[in-house]
Design a protein around this motif. Structure first.
Motif, PDB file in Angstrom:
ATOM      1  N   VAL A  67      45.655  24.742 103.014  1.00 21.31           N
ATOM      2  CA  VAL A  67      44.447  24.777 103.796  1.00 21.31           C
ATOM      3  C   VAL A  67      43.328  24.024 103.048  1.00 21.31           C
ATOM      4  O   VAL A  67      43.381  23.935 101.755  1.00 21.31           O
ATOM      5  N   VAL A  69      39.320  22.686 102.758  1.00 23.49           N
ATOM      6  CA  VAL A  69      37.948  22.903 103.108  1.00 23.49           C
ATOM      7  C   VAL A  69      37.177  21.558 102.690  1.00 23.49           C
ATOM      8  O   VAL A  69      37.174  21.016 101.583  1.00 23.49           O
ATOM      9  N   SER A  71      33.504  19.595 102.662  1.00 27.34           N
ATOM     10  CA  SER A  71      31.622  20.061 102.485  1.00 27.34           C
ATOM     11  C   SER A  71      31.150  18.861 103.167  1.00 27.34           C
ATOM     12  O   SER A  71      31.391  17.562 102.952  1.00 27.34           O
ATOM     13  N   GLU A  85      40.549  14.486 110.792  1.00 26.59           N
ATOM     14  CA  GLU A  85      40.806  15.573 111.541  1.00 26.59           C
ATOM     15  C   GLU A  85      41.997  15.540 112.128  1.00 26.59           C
ATOM     16  O   GLU A  85      42.817  16.445 112.145  1.00 26.59           O
ATOM     17  N   PRO A  94      45.283  24.010 108.571  1.00 23.92           N
ATOM     18  CA  PRO A  94      43.882  24.469 108.878  1.00 23.92           C
ATOM     19  C   PRO A  94      42.991  24.046 107.771  1.00 23.92           C
ATOM     20  O   PRO A  94      43.275  23.591 106.612  1.00 23.92           O
ATOM     21  N   TYR A  95      41.743  23.659 108.408  1.00 19.08           N
ATOM     22  CA  TYR A  95      40.805  23.011 107.437  1.00 19.08           C
ATOM     23  C   TYR A  95      39.405  23.731 108.047  1.00 19.08           C
ATOM     24  O   TYR A  95      39.153  24.257 109.265  1.00 19.08           O
ATOM     25  N   HIS A  96      38.371  23.527 107.232  1.00 22.45           N
ATOM     26  CA  HIS A  96      36.787  24.010 107.553  1.00 22.45           C
ATOM     27  C   HIS A  96      36.092  22.849 107.104  1.00 22.45           C
ATOM     28  O   HIS A  96      36.183  22.609 105.941  1.00 22.45           O
ATOM     29  N   LEU A  98      32.095  22.622 106.286  1.00 21.14           N
ATOM     30  CA  LEU A  98      30.993  23.245 106.104  1.00 21.14           C
ATOM     31  C   LEU A  98      29.774  22.641 105.445  1.00 21.14           C
ATOM     32  O   LEU A  98      30.153  21.995 104.466  1.00 21.14           O
ATOM     33  N   ALA A 103      30.760  25.806 102.175  1.00 22.00           N
ATOM     34  CA  ALA A 103      32.253  25.314 101.986  1.00 22.00           C
ATOM     35  C   ALA A 103      32.664  26.079 100.467  1.00 22.00           C
ATOM     36  O   ALA A 103      33.737  26.415 100.340  1.00 22.00           O
ATOM     37  N   LYS A 106      33.615  29.449 101.066  1.00 19.57           N
ATOM     38  CA  LYS A 106      34.979  29.799 101.593  1.00 19.57           C
ATOM     39  C   LYS A 106      36.005  29.363 100.925  1.00 19.57           C
ATOM     40  O   LYS A 106      37.124  29.833 100.813  1.00 19.57           O
ATOM     41  N   TYR A 107      36.120  27.888 100.099  1.00 18.24           N
ATOM     42  CA  TYR A 107      36.976  27.840  99.125  1.00 18.24           C
ATOM     43  C   TYR A 107      37.454  28.894  98.281  1.00 18.24           C
ATOM     44  O   TYR A 107      38.502  29.261  97.900  1.00 18.24           O
TER      45      TYR A 107
END
Length: 124
Positions: A67, A69, A71, A85, A94-96, A98, A103, A106-107
């Motif tokens: 996964v 993250v 920033s 992306e 999966p990625y976020h 933020l 970030a 979440k990380y």
């Protein structure tokens, strides 16, 4: 039970400085299972626009991140390129994306649950 290698925790973040649990300080950081290093945008041609490049996240995956993250900076000026992306989507990672403080939060949460990688930008 096989224990997976954890990614280092981010102990603190403030403008221009990231402190990690593996004893390092960076302006911008790449974090991945088993370690971290300075995130040098010049290596991949990253700029605020078009943003984070596929090559930036490739290293995280090579180190076993499941996964990711990403920033955007404290003022969300750093973008993530569409190519990046798509790169993650094609690999079912999966990625976020933020704002920097979100970030980091979440990380730090994800690294406790699974092999995580992050690109953290500590300024704009």
């Amino acid at each position: 039970m096989i224990q997976k290698i954890k990614s280092p925790q981010i102990n603190s973040i403030k403008w221009g400085k990231i402190s990690t649990g593996d004893g390092h300080e960076y302006k911008d950081a790449k974090l991945f299972p088993g370690g971290s290093r300075e995130w040098d945008w010049n290596e991949t041609g990253t700029h605020h626009r078009p943003g984070i490049q596929p090559a930036d996240v490739e290293e995280l995956l090579q180190h076993g991140a499941e996964v990711v993250v990403l920033s955007r900076g404290f003022h969300e000026r750093l973008q993530t390129s569409r190519k990046t992306e798509n790169y993650l989507k094609e690999r079912n990672i999966p990625y976020h994306v933020l704002e920097t403080e979100a970030a980091v939060q979440k990380y730090n949460q994800l690294r406790e649950e699974q092999p995580a990688g992050a690109l953290i930008h500590s300024t704009c």
